[in-house]
Write a protein that holds these residues in place. Structure first.
Motif, PDB file in Angstrom:
ATOM      1  N   ALA A 197       0.311  -5.995  -1.726  1.00 18.03           N
ATOM      2  CA  ALA A 197      -0.825  -5.477  -2.366  1.00 18.03           C
ATOM      3  C   ALA A 197      -1.936  -6.359  -2.176  1.00 18.03           C
ATOM      4  O   ALA A 197      -3.094  -5.987  -1.671  1.00 18.03           O
ATOM      5  CB  ALA A 197      -0.584  -4.909  -3.598  1.00 18.03           C
ATOM      6  N   LEU A 223      -7.297  -3.071  -2.167  1.00 16.25           N
ATOM      7  CA  LEU A 223      -6.860  -3.689  -3.618  1.00 16.25           C
ATOM      8  C   LEU A 223      -8.191  -4.058  -4.475  1.00 16.25           C
ATOM      9  O   LEU A 223      -8.229  -3.971  -5.540  1.00 16.25           O
ATOM     10  CB  LEU A 223      -5.787  -4.869  -3.698  1.00 16.25           C
ATOM     11  N   TRP A 236      -4.176  -4.361 -12.291  1.00 13.24           N
ATOM     12  CA  TRP A 236      -3.021  -4.672 -11.683  1.00 13.24           C
ATOM     13  C   TRP A 236      -1.657  -4.236 -12.238  1.00 13.24           C
ATOM     14  O   TRP A 236      -0.715  -3.633 -11.488  1.00 13.24           O
ATOM     15  CB  TRP A 236      -3.003  -6.215 -11.670  1.00 13.24           C
TER      16      TRP A 236
END
Length: 155
Positions: free
Chosen positions: A19, A25, A140
């Motif tokens: 990721a 992201l 996150w």
């Protein structure tokens, strides 16, 4: 000034590393506090490769803060994975951000370490960074739960 924040993610180390290497992201974890728009190159690559990316920065998507250089490298780490953004802008001489992803007691530990140098505005920039990185880590954790459930990286 230095900022160091860590959290534990409910996904595998491999999922977190995959990721963090994607440019999508950045938009996800920064939303809605900061919006980054590519300037040079004019479009995001799919994955971060070592090099310099010049981006426009807007707070809350509307208040322009000018440009920032994102300077990506992948330093070696004996403990796990590292991605470094040794960035800077006209306002901030040093925005040296290292992301570390490491296995810890069967879990995935994510750490943001940031060194900020901005002359007379270092303290206000550092205070903003405190809010920004705490927000990023909340985002996150949300993403990690989705990844652990087999969802796509970014909706």
């Amino acid at each position: 000034m230095q900022l160091d924040l860590s959290t534990y993610l409910d996904c595998s180390v491999e999922q977190a590393i995959a990721a963090v290497k994607t440019t999508k992201l950045l938009g996800f974890v920064a939303h809605p506090l900061v919006r980054f728009t590519p300037i040079d190159p004019a479009a995001w690559p799919l994955r971060w490769i070592e090099g310099t990316y010049r981006v426009g920065v807007r707070i809350l998507g509307v208040l322009p803060l000018g440009w920032q250089a994102i300077v990506i490298s992948y330093p070696t780490s004996p403990d796990g994975f590292c991605l470094r953004d040794n960035g800077h802008s006209a306002l901030v001489r040093v925005w040296d951000h290292t992301i570390s992803i490491t296995p810890r007691a069967g879990r995935t530990r994510y750490t943001d370490s940031v060194r900020i140098e901005a002359g007379l505005v270092t303290l206000p920039v550092w205070l903003f960074a405190q809010v920004f990185y705490r927000h990023r880590q909340r985002r996150w954790r949300l993403l990690a739960r989705r990844l652990a459930q087999g969802e796509r990286l970014v909706p």
